[in-house]
Design an enzyme around this catalytic site. Sequence first.
Site, short mmCIF file in Angstrom:
data_model
loop_
_atom_site.label_atom_id
_atom_site.label_comp_id
_atom_site.label_asym_id
_atom_site.label_seq_id
_atom_site.Cartn_x
_atom_site.Cartn_y
_atom_site.Cartn_z
N ASP A 130 0.82 -1.13 0.07
CA ASP A 130 0.19 0.08 0.13
C ASP A 130 0.90 1.35 0.07
O ASP A 130 1.37 1.78 1.17
CB ASP A 130 -0.83 0.00 1.13
CG ASP A 130 -1.98 1.25 1.30
OD1 ASP A 130 -1.79 2.01 0.51
OD2 ASP A 130 -2.89 1.18 2.10
N TYR A 230 -12.64 4.63 2.36
CA TYR A 230 -12.47 6.35 2.23
C TYR A 230 -13.61 6.84 2.45
O TYR A 230 -14.78 6.52 2.97
CB TYR A 230 -12.24 6.49 0.60
CG TYR A 230 -10.95 5.66 0.12
CD1 TYR A 230 -9.79 6.44 0.58
CD2 TYR A 230 -10.81 4.60 -0.84
CE1 TYR A 230 -8.39 5.79 0.16
CE2 TYR A 230 -9.60 3.97 -0.91
CZ TYR A 230 -8.44 4.48 -0.65
OH TYR A 230 -7.25 4.01 -1.08
#
Length: 380
Positions: A130, A230
Amino acid sequence: MVTIAVTAEPGDEPRFAASPETVKKLAGLGCTVKIASGAGSRSRFSDAQLAAQGATIVPTAAEALAGADILLKVRRPDAAEIAQLKPGAIVAAIVDPYGDRGALEALAATKASIFAMELMPRITRAQSMDVLSSQANLAGYKAVVDAAAMFEQAMPMMMTAAGTVPAAKCFVMGAGVAGLQAIATARRLGAQVSATDVRPAAKEQVASLGAKFVAVEDDEFKQAQTAAGYAKPMSAEYQKKQAELVAAHIKNQDIVITTALIPGRPAPRLITKEMVEGMKAGAVIIDLAAERGGNCELTKPGEIVDHNGVRISGLLNLAGMIPVNASSLYAKNLYAFLELLIDKKEKALNVNWDDEIVKGTLLAKDGVLVHAIFAPAKAA
Ligand code: NAD
């Protein structure tokens, strides 16, 4: 045998896509890693260090690229660079998939398989790959260190015989990866920290770092997180309530670190000119969202502006300002990703195009922009 090319980045990018550690690991996977001489120097990785771990140092970028199976970059390479690789080679980089569409199409036209590392799915298996997390964490740290350097007062409370120095008040807007590191860093420096976010999950995380959570916690707030983790864009009504809260809170703050982002969209505007005008002279705003337009109305990407004594930093690529760490972590992210694409036994490329991680990051293949983010545009 898989050949990997790593070449230098453009002038304003100090990071590098390999480190001595990952060169050694890639050599361990049976890969040949060709690096253009001097390409790692801005991350303090010398040719000698890289060669000692098994890299093949070649005099020019062209020699590194010639016939390589894989190209590793930090920033999006240009099509001319990709054209020098083997036909259908693999490219992995922070490609800026929501940026200039024409440039993306030119990349796709090279027929390389292009992976956008910032589209890495946020699943447990992909945590080590990531890049948004590895870089945002460093940026959050650097934002606070920069703010401390710009702020003309001390951060911690100091009780001395000559009097008491008050603790600086630091407000972090957006408590994702960068924001949480900013909170932790500001706390370590002794500031009194508060933070806000629109995702309810952030509340507990902020509290666990010893900061005060300040947010409009209505019904919309309870549903502000997407399945991918998110934030969603908030309604005009929520934004109005949020602005009122921020305006009242920000007046008393010495340092404000803004990190709020919504994938694929301009950064939400959280601090207006009027709010800045309500702040104390000497206050500092570090806008980590500057790259995507900024969370503050007065932010100028790449610049530090002074508005009535309040300084607003829109400096870009803060992770890149600590390139040794940023490159080391980014290179590790890339290594973890390549482990997925390379068959260790056969020492050959073996890509499972149906793998969730491969599908989630594959931007272009066989001349076409294939990622789901391009689907609505295609339909239109
Ligand atoms: P990001 O960079 O997209 O955004 C930064 C922060 O801004 C987020 O916390 C977001 O909620 C916040 N924000 C957006 N709009 C806002 C607004 N209008 N007002 C206030 N705040 C606003 O986010 P990120 O740092 O990439 O992290 C997003 C989430 O993903 C976090 O919960 C993080 O812990 C999680 N995450 C999960 C994994 C994983 O599972 N592998 C890895 C990394 C991050």
